[in-house]
Design an enzyme around this catalytic site. Structure first.
Site, PDB file in Angstrom:
ATOM      1  CG  HIS A  99      -1.707  -1.119   1.444  1.00  0.00           C
ATOM      2  ND1 HIS A  99      -1.132  -2.463   2.111  1.00  0.00           N
ATOM      3  CD2 HIS A  99      -2.972  -1.316   1.363  1.00  0.00           C
ATOM      4  CE1 HIS A  99      -2.074  -3.187   2.321  1.00  0.00           C
ATOM      5  NE2 HIS A  99      -3.269  -2.611   1.864  1.00  0.00           N
ATOM      6  CG  ASP A 102       2.060  -1.022   3.442  1.00  0.00           C
ATOM      7  OD1 ASP A 102       1.377  -0.518   4.307  1.00  0.00           O
ATOM      8  OD2 ASP A 102       1.372  -1.735   2.533  1.00  0.00           O
TER       9      ASP A 102
END
Length: 439
Positions: A99, A102
């Site tokens: 993501h 992240d």
């Protein structure tokens, strides 16, 4: 700096090896039905569970001991990239997923968030030049921040819809830059808690509009990755619009999106929807919508998403049976959307967990291929549905009959004889194949 100094390259040593840092069953070069295991399985590491997960729960703080956690902010983000590519190289996986949040921290504004992403994406791109690991898919986290309390594309706030679109726009640009083979949409908060304050039609229509905009922008910039929807029935919302594959497929058909999307199917999400993993894979497969897999397992005793590493050989076998019958996953892969348990907090546990998952799917691959080669399940299914290969059954399948003819046929019948399903026999045979595969 090495983040895993005690770990060397993970290699295949066979079932009799007692080396915890070795594959017992996953031999990437072993040929199974004309392709190597590596080509069949296309493993991927989930960046979030592996490099950002703190192992906290609602009752306690995080327990994870990670050498990169000595840093903060952008220094932490850079250290995670270094650790990630060391991990990828040592365990020899072909893909990873992430993501946006992240890999880089959110800034105080969207512009600052973009700037943070640009720095880390450039760093990842540089590391990828000397790595065999590629990007399976990326996605936008449109669910964690409080702004998404009412959803993202389905939010009651038009500004949140716009903000979500901006994040996906950036995600598609990142996907193109890093050569992502897919782009995933998981609607973590695309749903509702109560119908009493929800405009269901507006929310679903807006979600459809959002996906069309994403398709259009991908074409505009030349991003050719496969779009994937990841179904989940609940958590964090009470009812999510992509409940399961069947619900998601109906949604895509209704909004004319079925030719632009496939499904990324997670085992634990199937459990939450009251389905088996193989049910969701089968439903997607027979509708030509199976795109990729999040490989994990849930705890059937619990009602939430536990994201355990897959070690259930029965499940991995039946999953690989569906994937093989699908002709593989194409541009998709087996992404370990799984986290080590809270008590498995040392960095070495990351290797042990992935080795266990990779070995489990290697076993599943070999057993599933043997079941297919021997036509084990096909023989039972063909026998059970024999009545549709001849007589009135064949006429039904060919569309050559109607209620008048069927009534006449029914009136001519005596006592109807039915066939045993033999499900216990089938399960016993599968057990035999599992036990004999590596005997």
């Amino acid at each position: 700096m090495s983040y895993f100094p005690a770990v060397n390259h993970i290699s295949y040593e066979g079932a009799k090896s007692d080396n915890p840092f070795a594959f017992k069953f996953y031999n990437p070069d072993e040929i199974v039905s004309g392709k190597t295991m590596a080509e069949h399985l296309r493993f991927s590491i989930a960046y979030w569970h592996t490099f950002t997960e703190a192992l906290s729960d609602p009752f306690g703080a995080g327990t994870a001991i990670r050498p990169w956690n000595a840093y903060t902010g952008m220094d932490l983000a850079k250290a995670r990239v270094e650790a990630a590519f060391e991990f990828f190289e040592k365990i020899n996986v072909p893909y990873f997923c992430f993501h946006d949040v992240d890999i880089a921290p959110e800034g105080s504004s969207l512009k600052e968030t973009y700037a943070n992403l640009d720095v880390i994406v450039a760093m990842i791109k540089d590391y990828m030049k000397d790595s065999n690991t590629k990007l399976l898919w990326n996605t936008a986290n449109n669910f964690t921040h409080p702004r998404f309390v009412g959803g993202a594309a389905s939010s009651n706030e038009a500004d949140v819809f716009a903000y979500s679109a901006a994040k996906v726009k950036k995600g598609l640009e990142i996907g193109k830059e890093l050569g992502a083979e897919n782009y995933v949409f998981w609607g973590g908060r695309e749903g509702y808690e109560s119908l009493l304050n929800t405009d269901l039609k507006l929310e679903m229509d807006n979600l459809g509009r959002f996906f069309h905009m994403a398709v259009d922008y991908a074409k505009e910039i030349g991003f050719d990755g496969q779009f994937l929807i990841e179904p989940k029935p609940k958590e964090p919302t009470t009812h999510q619009y992509d409940f399961d594959v069947a619900t998601g497929y109906a949604f895509l058909q209704h909004y004319g999106l079925q030719d632009s999307f496939k499904f990324n199917i997670e085992a634990n999400h199937a459990t939450l929807a009251g389905h088996t993993f193989e049910h969701e894979l089968r439903y997607a497969r027979i509708h030509h919508m199976l795109g990729s897999v999040d490989a994990n397992q849930g705890d059937p005793l619990l009602g939430w998403d536990t994201d355990e590493f897959p070690t259930d050989l029965y499940s991995t076998t039946l999953a690989m049976y569906e994937i093989l019958q699908n002709g593989g996953l194409g541009r998709g892969g087996l992404n370990f959307d799984a986290k080590v348990r809270r008590g498995s907090f040392e960095a070495d546990d990351l290797f042990f967990a992935h080795i266990a998952g990779m070995d489990s799917f290697a076993i599943g691959l070999k057993v599933a291929q043997q079941l297919i080669d021997d036509r084990v399940l096909e023989q039972f299914v063909d026998s059970r549905y024999q009545s549709y290969k001849e007589g009135i059954g064949r006429e039904i399948v060919l569309g050559n009959t109607d209620f008048h003819q069927l009534e006449a046929h029914a009136l001519s019948l005596g006592e109807i004889k039915t066939r045993s399903g033999r499900v216990e026999r089938i399960k016993a045979i599968i057990n035999q194949y599992l036990l004999n595969a590596f005997a």
